[in-house]
Design a protein around this motif. Sequence first.
Motif, PDB file in Angstrom:
ATOM      1  N   LEU A 148      -0.973  -3.208   4.615  1.00 50.00           N
ATOM      2  CA  LEU A 148      -1.046  -4.274   6.247  1.00 50.00           C
ATOM      3  C   LEU A 148       0.317  -3.533   6.730  1.00 50.00           C
ATOM      4  O   LEU A 148       0.078  -3.025   7.925  1.00 50.00           O
ATOM      5  CB  LEU A 148      -0.603  -5.341   6.833  1.00 50.00           C
ATOM      6  N   ASP A 149       1.266  -2.218   6.432  1.00 52.34           N
ATOM      7  CA  ASP A 149       1.922  -1.532   6.922  1.00 52.34           C
ATOM      8  C   ASP A 149       1.308  -0.300   7.864  1.00 52.34           C
ATOM      9  O   ASP A 149       1.199   0.338   9.004  1.00 52.34           O
ATOM     10  CB  ASP A 149       3.183  -0.968   5.937  1.00 52.34           C
ATOM     11  N   GLU A 150       0.459   0.608   6.566  1.00 48.09           N
ATOM     12  CA  GLU A 150      -0.237   1.096   7.418  1.00 48.09           C
ATOM     13  C   GLU A 150      -1.550   0.889   8.378  1.00 48.09           C
ATOM     14  O   GLU A 150      -1.418   2.096   9.119  1.00 48.09           O
ATOM     15  CB  GLU A 150      -1.107   1.693   5.829  1.00 48.09           C
ATOM     16  N   LEU A 151      -2.073  -0.060   8.420  1.00 47.55           N
ATOM     17  CA  LEU A 151      -3.085  -0.292   9.650  1.00 47.55           C
ATOM     18  C   LEU A 151      -2.412  -0.685  11.177  1.00 47.55           C
ATOM     19  O   LEU A 151      -2.403  -0.509  11.736  1.00 47.55           O
ATOM     20  CB  LEU A 151      -4.152  -1.316   9.504  1.00 47.55           C
ATOM     21  N   ALA A 152      -0.417  -0.761  10.483  1.00 46.07           N
ATOM     22  CA  ALA A 152       0.226  -1.581  12.029  1.00 46.07           C
ATOM     23  C   ALA A 152       1.423   0.029  12.287  1.00 46.07           C
ATOM     24  O   ALA A 152       1.248   0.070  13.016  1.00 46.07           O
ATOM     25  CB  ALA A 152       1.448  -2.406  11.408  1.00 46.07           C
ATOM     26  N   GLY A 153       1.037   0.632  11.577  1.00 49.36           N
ATOM     27  CA  GLY A 153       1.220   1.869  12.055  1.00 49.36           C
ATOM     28  C   GLY A 153       0.175   2.981  13.042  1.00 49.36           C
ATOM     29  O   GLY A 153       0.453   3.095  13.687  1.00 49.36           O
ATOM     30  N   ARG A 196      -6.568  -8.888   9.166  1.00 50.28           N
ATOM     31  CA  ARG A 196      -5.019  -7.668   9.204  1.00 50.28           C
ATOM     32  C   ARG A 196      -4.648  -7.168  10.783  1.00 50.28           C
ATOM     33  O   ARG A 196      -4.334  -6.856  10.262  1.00 50.28           O
ATOM     34  CB  ARG A 196      -5.898  -7.266   8.096  1.00 50.28           C
ATOM     35  N   ARG A 197      -5.912  -6.853  11.405  1.00 45.97           N
ATOM     36  CA  ARG A 197      -5.498  -6.544  12.340  1.00 45.97           C
ATOM     37  C   ARG A 197      -4.787  -7.312  13.061  1.00 45.97           C
ATOM     38  O   ARG A 197      -3.438  -6.962  14.265  1.00 45.97           O
ATOM     39  CB  ARG A 197      -7.094  -5.662  13.532  1.00 45.97           C
TER      40      ARG A 197
END
Length: 182
Positions: free
Chosen positions: A17-22, A45-46
Amino acid sequence: MEFHEAANIFPLDEEHLDELAGDIRKNGLQVRIETSGGKIIDGRRRYLACQKVGVQPRFNEVNLADPVAYVVSLNLHRRHLTPAQRSMCAARATELRAKYADSAKERQREGQERGRQKQKGIPENLPPTDPGDTRDQLGEMFGVSGKSVDHAARVLKNAVPEVVKAVDEGRMAVSTAALLAA
């Protein structure tokens, strides 16, 4: 915003999730989050990633005849799930299909009752359904046996949350979890 119950057929993978958020912070939200009835049906997740980095999510409302089939179609072949995870998804889909069928039958009975009040003598036409048929059909769709779906249903109904989570994360076989849930 609430997640649609059909979206919850599949486990929510929060590992990256942190990678997607970044990525969303850097590049913006590339794919709109889909909603049905005002609830997120695709893009959990998005949505969580947008919330994490303060990006305003964009939504697209979809009108679905069969939310279960829609979610399965979007997720089953793009995810790398273990047989135990697929069994859990099939069990959740089976439960949800049964719930939707019961709701539809109730609406049908109500409509028939209103019709009988207007016109006597119309026979009730509700064919019996076999929950095993749905279980086997969804098991086949998910590439697992009906027995595995039964094991997963037992886990969902009787197991402690930690056991359910272990199966959902692929750390425990569904048959082992079913023994613990007995």
